[in-house]
Design a protein around this motif. Structure first.
Motif, PDB file in Angstrom:
ATOM      1  N   PRO A   1       0.814  -1.218   0.000  1.00 32.01           N
ATOM      2  CA  PRO A   1       0.000   0.000   0.000  1.00 32.01           C
ATOM      3  C   PRO A   1       0.844   1.262   0.000  1.00 32.01           C
ATOM      4  N   LYS A   2       0.321   2.296  -0.686  1.00 31.16           N
ATOM      5  CA  LYS A   2       0.983   3.603  -0.679  1.00 31.16           C
ATOM      6  C   LYS A   2       0.012   4.625  -0.118  1.00 31.16           C
ATOM      7  N   LYS A   3       0.561   5.570   0.624  1.00 26.15           N
ATOM      8  CA  LYS A   3      -0.232   6.656   1.192  1.00 26.15           C
ATOM      9  C   LYS A   3      -1.076   7.289   0.098  1.00 26.15           C
ATOM     10  N   GLY A   4      -2.369   7.496   0.383  1.00 24.10           N
ATOM     11  CA  GLY A   4      -3.237   8.166  -0.575  1.00 24.10           C
ATOM     12  C   GLY A   4      -3.914   7.231  -1.563  1.00 24.10           C
ATOM     13  N   GLU A   5      -3.485   5.994  -1.607  1.00 23.95           N
ATOM     14  CA  GLU A   5      -4.133   5.036  -2.509  1.00 23.95           C
ATOM     15  C   GLU A   5      -5.480   4.592  -1.926  1.00 23.95           C
ATOM     16  N   THR A   6      -6.287   3.967  -2.794  1.00 26.80           N
ATOM     17  CA  THR A   6      -7.588   3.458  -2.361  1.00 26.80           C
ATOM     18  C   THR A   6      -7.507   1.955  -2.114  1.00 26.80           C
ATOM     19  N   LEU A   7      -7.932   1.558  -0.917  1.00 24.80           N
ATOM     20  CA  LEU A   7      -7.980   0.153  -0.518  1.00 24.80           C
ATOM     21  C   LEU A   7      -9.431  -0.283  -0.448  1.00 24.80           C
ATOM     22  N   LEU A   8      -9.771  -1.353  -1.158  1.00 18.25           N
ATOM     23  CA  LEU A   8     -11.108  -1.938  -1.080  1.00 18.25           C
ATOM     24  C   LEU A   8     -10.992  -3.285  -0.383  1.00 18.25           C
TER      25      LEU A   8
END
Lengths: 333, 333
Positions: A143-150
């Motif tokens: 994961p990267k800061k600001g990305e969207t996780l579903l």
């Protein structure tokens, strides 16, 4: 020689498991040999993945043997020890048979401290559940800061932790669950930015597109099936799908067909990776350390559904497929 | 102002493309502006992935526009130049429109040397084809010496190179193709250890199990569909699937359903990664260097199916889906 009650797999479930697929029998307890310990079961973890292991050998997960005890993660008390590593009164965790008492060679037991954290947490947030969430998201999801996780199965034991870790890592987090109550829970208790109740949603593809308006960078998949098909249409270039569970297919009598993923993976240069927590055996201490730290800082909430009584283990397992659990489902003996 | 012949996408193919989906028209050639070059097409690459781009916007690959020229990899001669980077007589490669002549802003053109290697190879073994094989296998497949590599579409432009690179890297290499002639070719010309003719094989799952007796560590997938379903039952723990192409589904009018991959990915802690060669744009020189070195050392064989004549471009493209090409399919103008 004393005896104990044991829960065997009686029949391989066809479709949804039934109580009659399990059998309570009385088995003997062997006397302790050198290096062995006698364990009294305290907590039993019931998990969706066990359903897969109840299928026959043609299936896709190493099966349990018929008329042999089911095995799952447990916490137990050492009540007698011929092992130099453990003494009576110690609490331990590990994979154990569904027995009130059992003799163990003590090889894969880990001592746990009831004063440091509640014993149940060693099967949940500080155990397989928390570690599955932690390593799946951080190591595979990258994961990267600001990305969207579903996250699918967002209100479940693993999903509820995944979402919180996602927030701690600075992601926008959207969860999919099966009731308005669960959606309320993940957004208010677990900090999910948005939730989708798939049972009341007509068009999941569209609902995901609206909730994830920048597309899906990381999909933490606990369910598979139709929900995951709808996600395919919303994944971003270079997205990562963490394939953790497929509860939607575990009760299918044959492997279901679903939309071919390959064209989507090509178009989006996207990655799907399956895993089991045992893959990270060597790194468990690192994960537990981080989870315990967040827990102590009050940054991780967790919920447990604790059923009382050894006799209720099979029913508690069946209830998983009704979605009756909130968070980690455990049986206290 | 002079004119040129252009091939436009007339209709979005339904199912298998037909000649009537293409239209030959005459278009004008603008006069050269500063920095532009006038190109005369020498070789046109026809590739299965172009089929995906002929679908409409709902599809899974960025579509071509109707009544606009098709675009693919080409080699052309600079016949007039107002660019400081190119002079008349230079040969260049890049993505170009299906036109006998065209004006280009010269931005994405690469100069190629006809004396170093045949011009056609810059669209094949030293071009997109070779680079797709090289980066897909080495960067995504992460091959290890002694592992088993399975390649579908093994006699195709990419597959024939993948197998040879696999051998150069010390793998056991098994190929799947659609005729005994192709199986003969991959085993005798390209060094494949074994081949499976899927058209004459009853049970692909079993045939793959027999040919890959240690299971499949890396699956380089050019076809998708039923063949890739059969592979799922044979993947090893921690295996990697390079999702390069899905020619079996490109002509389907709707995305086909196939066995859910998730349960297999979980059981085997297995990874699937899609990609397009443009993802590796920055690393192309590195790939070309290695491929050219192997080529000069006589370690890489390649085959080309070269059709003559601009008018035959659409038919050459259609022939791909009949498997009429051996190795790279090109049209020479």
């Amino acid at each position: 020689m004393s005896t104990t009650t044991t829960i065997n797999l009686k029949n391989r479930p066809v479709g949804t498991p039934k109580l009659s697929d399990f059998e309570f029998i009385t088995t003997e307890l062997q006397d302790l040999k050198e290096g062995e310990v006698l364990l009294k079961t305290t907590y039993v973890s019931v998990d969706p993945y066990l359903r897969g292991r109840m299928m026959d050998a043609e299936s896709y997960i190493e099966p349990f043997e018929l008329n042999k005890p089911i095995v799952s993660g447990c916490v137990a008390e050492v009540i007698e020890s011929k092992s130099s590593d453990f003494s009576a009164g110690d609490f331990v965790t590990g994979m154990m048979e569904w027995k009130e008492k059992q003799v163990s060679n003590a090889e894969n037991l880990k001592k746990v401290n009831p004063n440091q954290a509640p014993l149940s947490t060693y099967l949940g947030i500080l155990g397989m559940t928390g570690l599955t969430a932690y390593f799946g998201l951080t190591d595979i999801g990258k994961p990267k800061k600001g990305e969207t996780l579903l996250v699918s199965g967002a209100a479940g034991a693993v999903g509820s932790v995944v979402g919180q870790i996602g927030k701690l890592l600075g992601m926008r987090v959207v969860g999919i669950a099966g009731s308005d109550e669960k959606i309320e829970m993940i957004t208010s208790d677990y900090g999910y930015d948005e939730g989708i109740n798939y049972k009341t949603t007509e068009n999941m593809t569209q609902a995901i597109a609206e909730a994830c308006h920048n597309g899906v960078d990381v999909y933490y998949d606990n369910v598979g099936g139709e929900i995951s098909e709808a996600v395919l249409y919303n994944i971003n270039k270079f997205s990562r799908t963490v394939v953790c569970g497929a509860i939607s297919v575990y009760n299918k009598t044959e492997l279901p067909k679903s939309t071919s993923v390959q064209p989507f993976l090509i178009k989006k240069s996207s990655m799907m990776q399956g895993f089991v927590i045992f893959d990270y055996k060597d790194r468990h201490p690192e994960g537990i350390k981080q989870l315990a730290e967040w827990l102590q800082q009050g940054k991780l909430q967790y919920e447990e559904t604790i059923v009382e009584g050894f006799d209720n283990i099979p029913q508690a397992f069946l209830d998983l497929f009704e979605g009756k659990n909130k968070g980690k489902m455990l049986v206290k003996i």
